[in-house]
Design a protein around this motif. Structure first.
Motif, PDB file in Angstrom:
ATOM      1  N   THR A  51       0.468  -1.182  -0.288  1.00 32.55           N
ATOM      2  CA  THR A  51       0.015   0.482  -0.079  1.00 32.55           C
ATOM      3  C   THR A  51       0.696   1.741  -0.275  1.00 32.55           C
ATOM      4  O   THR A  51       0.235   2.236  -0.498  1.00 32.55           O
ATOM      5  N   ALA A  52       2.330   1.286   0.527  1.00 34.16           N
ATOM      6  CA  ALA A  52       2.928   2.724   0.601  1.00 34.16           C
ATOM      7  C   ALA A  52       3.716   2.391  -1.439  1.00 34.16           C
ATOM      8  O   ALA A  52       3.861   1.811  -1.284  1.00 34.16           O
ATOM      9  N   PRO A  53       3.378   3.930  -1.348  1.00 37.93           N
ATOM     10  CA  PRO A  53       4.624   4.076  -2.748  1.00 37.93           C
ATOM     11  C   PRO A  53       5.725   3.717  -2.584  1.00 37.93           C
ATOM     12  O   PRO A  53       6.449   2.959  -3.552  1.00 37.93           O
ATOM     13  N   LEU A  54       6.375   3.358  -1.777  1.00 39.20           N
ATOM     14  CA  LEU A  54       7.565   3.543  -1.628  1.00 39.20           C
ATOM     15  C   LEU A  54       8.392   1.949  -1.264  1.00 39.20           C
ATOM     16  O   LEU A  54       9.552   2.063  -1.417  1.00 39.20           O
ATOM     17  N   VAL A  55       7.540   1.065  -1.372  1.00 39.82           N
ATOM     18  CA  VAL A  55       7.475  -0.267  -1.739  1.00 39.82           C
ATOM     19  C   VAL A  55       8.270  -0.411  -3.181  1.00 39.82           C
ATOM     20  O   VAL A  55       8.949  -1.979  -3.667  1.00 39.82           O
ATOM     21  N   TRP A  56       7.147   0.385  -4.238  1.00 38.79           N
ATOM     22  CA  TRP A  56       7.248  -0.091  -5.249  1.00 38.79           C
ATOM     23  C   TRP A  56       8.457  -0.072  -5.932  1.00 38.79           C
ATOM     24  O   TRP A  56       8.848  -1.230  -6.461  1.00 38.79           O
ATOM     25  N   LEU A  57       9.370   0.277  -5.985  1.00 35.51           N
ATOM     26  CA  LEU A  57      11.008   0.899  -6.796  1.00 35.51           C
ATOM     27  C   LEU A  57      11.708  -0.584  -6.740  1.00 35.51           C
ATOM     28  O   LEU A  57      12.088  -1.027  -7.065  1.00 35.51           O
ATOM     29  N   PRO A  58      11.824  -0.120  -4.323  1.00 34.98           N
ATOM     30  CA  PRO A  58      13.017  -1.286  -4.298  1.00 34.98           C
ATOM     31  C   PRO A  58      12.663  -2.566  -4.700  1.00 34.98           C
ATOM     32  O   PRO A  58      12.985  -3.924  -4.957  1.00 34.98           O
ATOM     33  N   ARG A  59      10.612  -2.997  -5.041  1.00 36.36           N
ATOM     34  CA  ARG A  59       9.954  -4.888  -5.367  1.00 36.36           C
ATOM     35  C   ARG A  59      11.114  -5.022  -6.634  1.00 36.36           C
ATOM     36  O   ARG A  59      11.398  -5.529  -6.929  1.00 36.36           O
ATOM     37  N   ASP A  60      10.813  -3.619  -7.677  1.00 35.15           N
ATOM     38  CA  ASP A  60      11.106  -3.829  -8.747  1.00 35.15           C
ATOM     39  C   ASP A  60      13.091  -3.966  -8.332  1.00 35.15           C
ATOM     40  O   ASP A  60      13.586  -4.242  -9.947  1.00 35.15           O
ATOM     41  N   LEU A  61      13.618  -2.796  -8.124  1.00 33.03           N
ATOM     42  CA  LEU A  61      15.264  -3.334  -8.247  1.00 33.03           C
ATOM     43  C   LEU A  61      15.873  -4.800  -7.659  1.00 33.03           C
ATOM     44  O   LEU A  61      16.477  -5.134  -8.226  1.00 33.03           O
ATOM     45  N   THR A  62      14.786  -5.190  -7.121  1.00 28.98           N
ATOM     46  CA  THR A  62      15.297  -6.746  -6.406  1.00 28.98           C
ATOM     47  C   THR A  62      15.198  -7.515  -7.662  1.00 28.98           C
ATOM     48  O   THR A  62      15.877  -8.123  -7.232  1.00 28.98           O
ATOM     49  N   LEU A  63      13.750  -7.333  -7.924  1.00 24.31           N
ATOM     50  CA  LEU A  63      13.886  -8.400  -9.709  1.00 24.31           C
ATOM     51  C   LEU A  63      15.257  -8.200 -10.656  1.00 24.31           C
ATOM     52  O   LEU A  63      15.991  -8.977 -10.689  1.00 24.31           O
ATOM     53  N   ALA A  64      15.786  -7.091 -10.573  1.00 22.87           N
ATOM     54  CA  ALA A  64      16.339  -5.936 -11.170  1.00 22.87           C
ATOM     55  C   ALA A  64      17.822  -7.025 -11.345  1.00 22.87           C
ATOM     56  O   ALA A  64      18.983  -6.924 -11.500  1.00 22.87           O
ATOM     57  N   GLY A  65      17.971  -6.934  -9.322  1.00 19.67           N
ATOM     58  CA  GLY A  65      18.983  -7.395  -8.803  1.00 19.67           C
ATOM     59  C   GLY A  65      19.646  -8.859  -9.213  1.00 19.67           C
ATOM     60  O   GLY A  65      20.610  -9.196  -9.779  1.00 19.67           O
ATOM     61  N   ILE A  66      18.500  -9.941  -9.482  1.00 22.11           N
ATOM     62  CA  ILE A  66      18.662 -10.995  -8.976  1.00 22.11           C
ATOM     63  C   ILE A  66      18.710 -11.345 -10.983  1.00 22.11           C
ATOM     64  O   ILE A  66      19.961 -12.071 -11.138  1.00 22.11           O
ATOM     65  N   MET A  67      18.345 -10.261 -11.441  1.00 21.61           N
ATOM     66  CA  MET A  67      18.397 -10.784 -13.487  1.00 21.61           C
ATOM     67  C   MET A  67      19.560 -10.214 -13.470  1.00 21.61           C
ATOM     68  O   MET A  67      20.308 -11.222 -14.342  1.00 21.61           O
ATOM     69  N   VAL A  68      20.324  -9.126 -14.025  1.00 22.49           N
ATOM     70  CA  VAL A  68      22.118  -8.681 -14.064  1.00 22.49           C
ATOM     71  C   VAL A  68      22.571 -10.333 -13.214  1.00 22.49           C
ATOM     72  O   VAL A  68      22.848 -10.883 -14.090  1.00 22.49           O
ATOM     73  N   LEU A  69      22.250 -10.478 -11.982  1.00 20.87           N
ATOM     74  CA  LEU A  69      23.345 -11.654 -11.421  1.00 20.87           C
ATOM     75  C   LEU A  69      22.855 -12.686 -12.338  1.00 20.87           C
ATOM     76  O   LEU A  69      24.366 -13.903 -12.081  1.00 20.87           O
ATOM     77  N   ALA A  70      22.043 -13.294 -12.668  1.00 21.78           N
ATOM     78  CA  ALA A  70      21.533 -14.111 -13.675  1.00 21.78           C
ATOM     79  C   ALA A  70      21.909 -14.173 -14.597  1.00 21.78           C
ATOM     80  O   ALA A  70      22.819 -14.873 -15.584  1.00 21.78           O
ATOM     81  N   GLY A  71      22.087 -13.007 -14.948  1.00 18.51           N
ATOM     82  CA  GLY A  71      22.748 -12.533 -16.314  1.00 18.51           C
ATOM     83  C   GLY A  71      24.223 -13.356 -16.857  1.00 18.51           C
ATOM     84  O   GLY A  71      25.052 -13.045 -17.607  1.00 18.51           O
ATOM     85  N   CYS A  72      24.368 -12.223 -15.543  1.00 21.72           N
ATOM     86  CA  CYS A  72      25.755 -12.963 -15.442  1.00 21.72           C
ATOM     87  C   CYS A  72      26.952 -14.353 -15.131  1.00 21.72           C
ATOM     88  O   CYS A  72      27.633 -14.202 -15.980  1.00 21.72           O
ATOM     89  N   LEU A  73      26.047 -14.612 -14.196  1.00 18.02           N
ATOM     90  CA  LEU A  73      25.909 -16.600 -14.794  1.00 18.02           C
ATOM     91  C   LEU A  73      25.871 -16.605 -15.974  1.00 18.02           C
ATOM     92  O   LEU A  73      27.129 -17.622 -15.897  1.00 18.02           O
ATOM     93  N   LEU A  74      25.043 -16.558 -16.845  1.00 16.56           N
ATOM     94  CA  LEU A  74      24.885 -17.356 -18.022  1.00 16.56           C
ATOM     95  C   LEU A  74      26.066 -17.632 -18.914  1.00 16.56           C
ATOM     96  O   LEU A  74      26.298 -17.845 -19.854  1.00 16.56           O
ATOM     97  N   ALA A  75      26.800 -15.619 -18.234  1.00 17.70           N
ATOM     98  CA  ALA A  75      27.419 -15.165 -19.306  1.00 17.70           C
ATOM     99  C   ALA A  75      28.866 -16.655 -19.116  1.00 17.70           C
ATOM    100  O   ALA A  75      29.787 -16.525 -20.045  1.00 17.70           O
ATOM    101  N   VAL A  76      29.073 -16.796 -18.308  1.00 15.34           N
ATOM    102  CA  VAL A  76      30.343 -16.994 -17.537  1.00 15.34           C
ATOM    103  C   VAL A  76      29.992 -18.520 -18.274  1.00 15.34           C
ATOM    104  O   VAL A  76      31.150 -19.125 -18.890  1.00 15.34           O
ATOM    105  N   PHE A  77      29.448 -19.259 -18.677  1.00 13.13           N
ATOM    106  CA  PHE A  77      29.105 -20.895 -19.244  1.00 13.13           C
ATOM    107  C   PHE A  77      29.058 -20.303 -20.332  1.00 13.13           C
ATOM    108  O   PHE A  77      29.154 -21.478 -21.387  1.00 13.13           O
ATOM    109  N   LEU A  78      28.451 -19.568 -21.744  1.00 11.42           N
ATOM    110  CA  LEU A  78      28.722 -19.257 -22.822  1.00 11.42           C
ATOM    111  C   LEU A  78      29.387 -19.403 -23.096  1.00 11.42           C
ATOM    112  O   LEU A  78      30.653 -18.918 -24.229  1.00 11.42           O
TER     113      LEU A  78
END
Length: 176
Positions: A51-78
Motif C-alpha cells: 500500500t505504500a508507494p515507497l515499496v514499489w521501486l525497491p520491489r522492482d530493483l530486487t528483481l533487477a538485481g536478481i536478473m543481472v546476477l543471473a545474466g552474469c552467471l549465464l555469460a560465464v557458461f557461454l
C-alpha cells in the motif's frame, strides 16, 4: 540423400532450457526478498505491505538485481570457448534468458497471489505484488550479452596473436 552443405548443427538445448527453468527459483527468490513479498531483506513491517508507494521501486530493483546476477552467471557458461558453434550457443542462451525472465516474473506474481496477503487493488494495481517497470525483464538477456562481450574481450586480450611463435630465450625475438 547426402547433404554436401554445412554440417548439421545441434541446438544446445541445455543453454535454452536451464536458464528458462532457472526463472522459477529466481521468481521465488524475488518474492522472498522483495518488499511487498516476504520482505527478508529489510524485515521492516512498514515495507511489508504494497500500500505504500515507497515499496514499489525497491520491489522492482530486487528483481533487477536478481536478473543481472543471473545474466552474469549465464555469460560465464557461454564464454567458456569450448563450444563447437559459439554463435548458436549464445543465441540459445539469450532466448533462454528471455524465457527465464518471463518465468521469474510469472513465478513471483504467482507466489504473491498464493502466499501473500489478500489485498484490495481498487486504488492501484501495484498494491498487489507486481512489477511496475517491465523493462526489468530485459536485464537478464542484456546482462548476458554485455558480460559475454566483456569476457570475450578480456580473453582476446590475453591471447597471443596466431602468427607469432614467441621465440626462445636468447634467440631472434621481435622484442629486443
Amino acid at each position: 540423400m547426402t547433404n554436401f552443405g554445412r554440417p548439421a548443427r545441434r541446438l544446445p538445448w541445455s543453454l535454452l532450457l536451464v536458464p528458462a527453468a532457472a526463472g522459477v527459483p529466481a521468481g521465488l527468490l524475488w518474492w522472498l526478498l522483495a518488499p511487498g513479498g516476504l520482505n527478508l531483506i529489510t524485515r521492516n513491517p512498514a515495507l511489508a505491505s504494497g500500500t505504500a508507494p515507497l515499496v514499489w521501486l525497491p520491489r522492482d530493483l530486487t528483481l533487477a538485481g536478481i536478473m543481472v546476477l543471473a545474466g552474469c552467471l549465464l555469460a560465464v557458461f557461454l564464454a567458456d570457448g569450448k563450444r563447437p558453434d559459439p554463435r548458436t550457443a549464445l543465441l540459445a542462451g539469450l532466448v533462454g534468458a528471455v524465457a527465464g525472465s518471463l518465468a521469474a516474473w510469472g513465478t513471483g506474481l504467482l507466489a504473491g497471489r498464493l502466499w501473500g496477503p489478500a489485498v484490495d487493488t481498487s486504488a492501484n494495481a501495484s498494491i498487489a505484488f507486481s512489477l511496475r517497470a517491465l523493462p526489468v525483464l530485459l536485464l537478464w538477456p542484456a546482462a548476458t550479452a554485455v558480460s559475454v562481450f566483456v569476457l570475450e574481450l578480456v580473453g582476446m586480450a590475453g591471447r597471443k596473436p596466431a602468427g607469432t611463435g614467441g621465440g626462445t630465450a636468447g634467440g631472434n625475438s621481435a622484442v629486443k
